[in-house]
Write a protein that holds these residues in place. Structure first.
Motif, PDB file in Angstrom:
ATOM      1  N   HIS A 133      -0.598   8.327  10.322  1.00 56.85           N
ATOM      2  CA  HIS A 133      -1.567   7.246  10.551  1.00 56.85           C
ATOM      3  C   HIS A 133      -1.273   6.051   9.640  1.00 56.85           C
ATOM      4  CE1 HIS A 133      -5.365   5.260  11.402  1.00 56.85           C
ATOM      5  NE2 HIS A 133      -5.607   5.183  10.106  1.00 56.85           N
ATOM      6  N   ALA A 134      -1.041   6.334   8.360  1.00 55.03           N
ATOM      7  CA  ALA A 134      -0.836   5.256   7.401  1.00 55.03           C
ATOM      8  C   ALA A 134       0.457   4.494   7.673  1.00 55.03           C
ATOM      9  CB  ALA A 134      -0.838   5.812   5.982  1.00 55.03           C
ATOM     10  N   LEU A 135       1.534   5.218   7.949  1.00 50.34           N
ATOM     11  CA  LEU A 135       2.826   4.567   8.132  1.00 50.34           C
ATOM     12  C   LEU A 135       2.951   3.908   9.495  1.00 50.34           C
ATOM     13  CD1 LEU A 135       5.033   7.335   6.484  1.00 50.34           C
ATOM     14  CD2 LEU A 135       4.434   5.114   5.483  1.00 50.34           C
ATOM     15  N   ASP A 136       2.382   4.545  10.523  1.00 50.53           N
ATOM     16  CA  ASP A 136       2.540   4.022  11.876  1.00 50.53           C
ATOM     17  C   ASP A 136       1.455   3.023  12.261  1.00 50.53           C
ATOM     18  OD1 ASP A 136       4.730   5.687  12.144  1.00 50.53           O
ATOM     19  OD2 ASP A 136       3.619   7.252  13.200  1.00 50.53           O
TER      20      ASP A 136
ATOM     21  N   ASN B 173       0.820  -1.203   0.000  1.00 54.38           N
ATOM     22  CA  ASN B 173       0.000   0.000   0.000  1.00 54.38           C
ATOM     23  C   ASN B 173       0.856   1.256   0.000  1.00 54.38           C
ATOM     24  OD1 ASN B 173      -1.964   1.969   0.414  1.00 54.38           O
ATOM     25  ND2 ASN B 173      -2.278   1.474   2.571  1.00 54.38           N
ATOM     26  N   PHE B 174       0.672   2.085  -1.013  1.00 54.62           N
ATOM     27  CA  PHE B 174       1.152   3.463  -0.971  1.00 54.62           C
ATOM     28  C   PHE B 174      -0.042   4.334  -0.580  1.00 54.62           C
ATOM     29  CE2 PHE B 174       4.634   2.676  -4.382  1.00 54.62           C
ATOM     30  CZ  PHE B 174       5.545   2.325  -3.403  1.00 54.62           C
ATOM     31  N   ALA B 175      -0.030   4.862   0.618  1.00 58.53           N
ATOM     32  CA  ALA B 175      -1.176   5.597   1.145  1.00 58.53           C
ATOM     33  C   ALA B 175      -1.322   6.953   0.467  1.00 58.53           C
ATOM     34  CB  ALA B 175      -1.017   5.790   2.655  1.00 58.53           C
ATOM     35  N   VAL B 176      -2.550   7.316   0.135  1.00 60.82           N
ATOM     36  CA  VAL B 176      -2.815   8.595  -0.513  1.00 60.82           C
ATOM     37  C   VAL B 176      -2.856   9.708   0.543  1.00 60.82           C
ATOM     38  CG1 VAL B 176      -5.339   8.294  -0.413  1.00 60.82           C
ATOM     39  CG2 VAL B 176      -4.327   9.802  -2.141  1.00 60.82           C
ATOM     40  N   LEU B 177      -2.299  10.863   0.207  1.00 57.87           N
ATOM     41  CA  LEU B 177      -2.266  12.007   1.118  1.00 57.87           C
ATOM     42  C   LEU B 177      -3.111  13.150   0.558  1.00 57.87           C
ATOM     43  CD1 LEU B 177       1.520  12.105   2.113  1.00 57.87           C
ATOM     44  CD2 LEU B 177      -0.357  10.794   3.143  1.00 57.87           C
TER      45      LEU B 177
END
Length: 326
Positions: A112-115, A94-98
């Motif tokens: 939130h996405a990385l941690d 997953n590459f989280a969208v910002l």
């Protein structure tokens, strides 16, 4: 799955509640409506010997004045994608969208996405409602992501202004916008100032590798900077080679001659084409064409490996900088 399994860093997810928004956007851009579902993606990956697909949502999250809506959509998309990864951690990342240009929202969502969600990196569009990624107001985001040694997929989007009639924006404007934002970042000094960032430019960098020496003239916009200094900034990007094929792929190959990576064409499930680096799994490491692969992901994360060069434009781990555009 054969021993030449691939890692696809450019595969787009469409959550069910975003299908209508994506269809409307595709129509506005003059592009076929994409589709995505988990089983279809897995079947495609099996056919194409893709071990892991790194999913990203590459579309605007809301209207320019809807900050709260964009934040909520980013959270929903990232949590949906994280559940897909949780169900099949062997097959998806997953590459989280910002939600740029909202820097505070982007910082919160990245944390939130990385941690919390264990994302492999983040995804930002090439411009955020007309604001390009070298914008000084985005500096806190790059500083935070650099501190995390984060992977950042910079996916193209439509530039400001109207499309050329009869020419769909993804066909023509997306490669242009990739080059535009890469140059904006380089002129702003972002890649050099934040060397732990690992920025991926899709579709072989758009027009960047073919016009880099022309772009180097932008060094005059930074007092005390020489053209070679600007080229050094541009060499810090990674490429994927999505949608590149035939003679264009052959023409790029000499520019990658020291990259120790081998581009291979791949069809993605919603009809786009991507090219991934072909890597052989061996003992947990991923040698590529005789070189040792270095992970793109930060320590503690588990995937997104690429060879030790940066897009083939320079190879700091294996020798002096390549001069690929001569």
């Amino acid at each position: 799955m054969n021993e030449h399994a691939r890692i696809d860093v450019h595969q787009h997810v469409i959550p069910p509640d975003r299908i209508r928004a994506i269809a409307d956007r595709a129509a506005a851009l003059g592009w076929p409506v994409p589709a995505w579902d988990r089983q279809g993606a897995l079947a495609m990956m099996d056919r194409r010997s893709i071990a892991t697909g790194i999913l990203s949502y590459a579309a605007p999250l809301g209207a320019p004045d809807d900050i709260e809506g964009a934040r909520a959509t980013a959270r929903d998309v990232n949590e949906f994608t994280a559940e897909l990864v949780k169900d099949r951690p062997d097959r998806f990342g997953n590459f989280a969208v910002l939600p740029l240009p909202d820097v505070d929202g982007a910082l919160a969502e990245a944390a939130h996405a990385l941690d919390e969600l264990g994302a492999d990196g983040v995804m930002v569009l090439s411009n955020a409602h007309g604001r390009y990624l070298g914008d000084a107001e985005f500096e806190p985001l790059w500083a935070e992501l650099d501190a995390r040694a984060a992977v950042v997929l910079v996916h193209p989007t439509a530039p400001p202004g109207a499309m050329v009639p009869g020419l769909p924006s993804p066909l023509v404007d997306f490669p242009y916008d990739t080059a535009r934002t890469a140059l904006h970042l380089a002129v702003a000094g972002v890649p050099g100032r934040y060397p732990r960032l690992k920025m991926i430019l899709p579709h072989a960098g758009g027009f960047l590798p073919y016009a880099a020496h022309r772009f180097a003239a932008a060094a005059r916009l930074r007092p005390g900077t020489a053209p070679e200094d600007l080229l050094a900034e541009l060499r810090r990007f990674y490429f994927d080679t999505g949608v590149l094929r035939g003679p264009c792929l052959a023409s790029l190959a000499p520019r990658l001659r020291r990259a120790r990576t081998r581009p291979v064409r791949q069809r993605l499930p919603h009809g786009a084409r991507g090219v991934m680096h072909r890597l052989r799994r061996r003992g947990g490491r991923l040698p590529a064409l005789g070189g040792r692969a270095a992970p793109l992901d930060p320590p503690g994360q588990r995937r997104v490996p690429l060879p030790p060069s940066r897009t083939g434009l320079t190879a700091p781990a294996v020798g002096p900088p390549v001069q690929p555009w001569a």
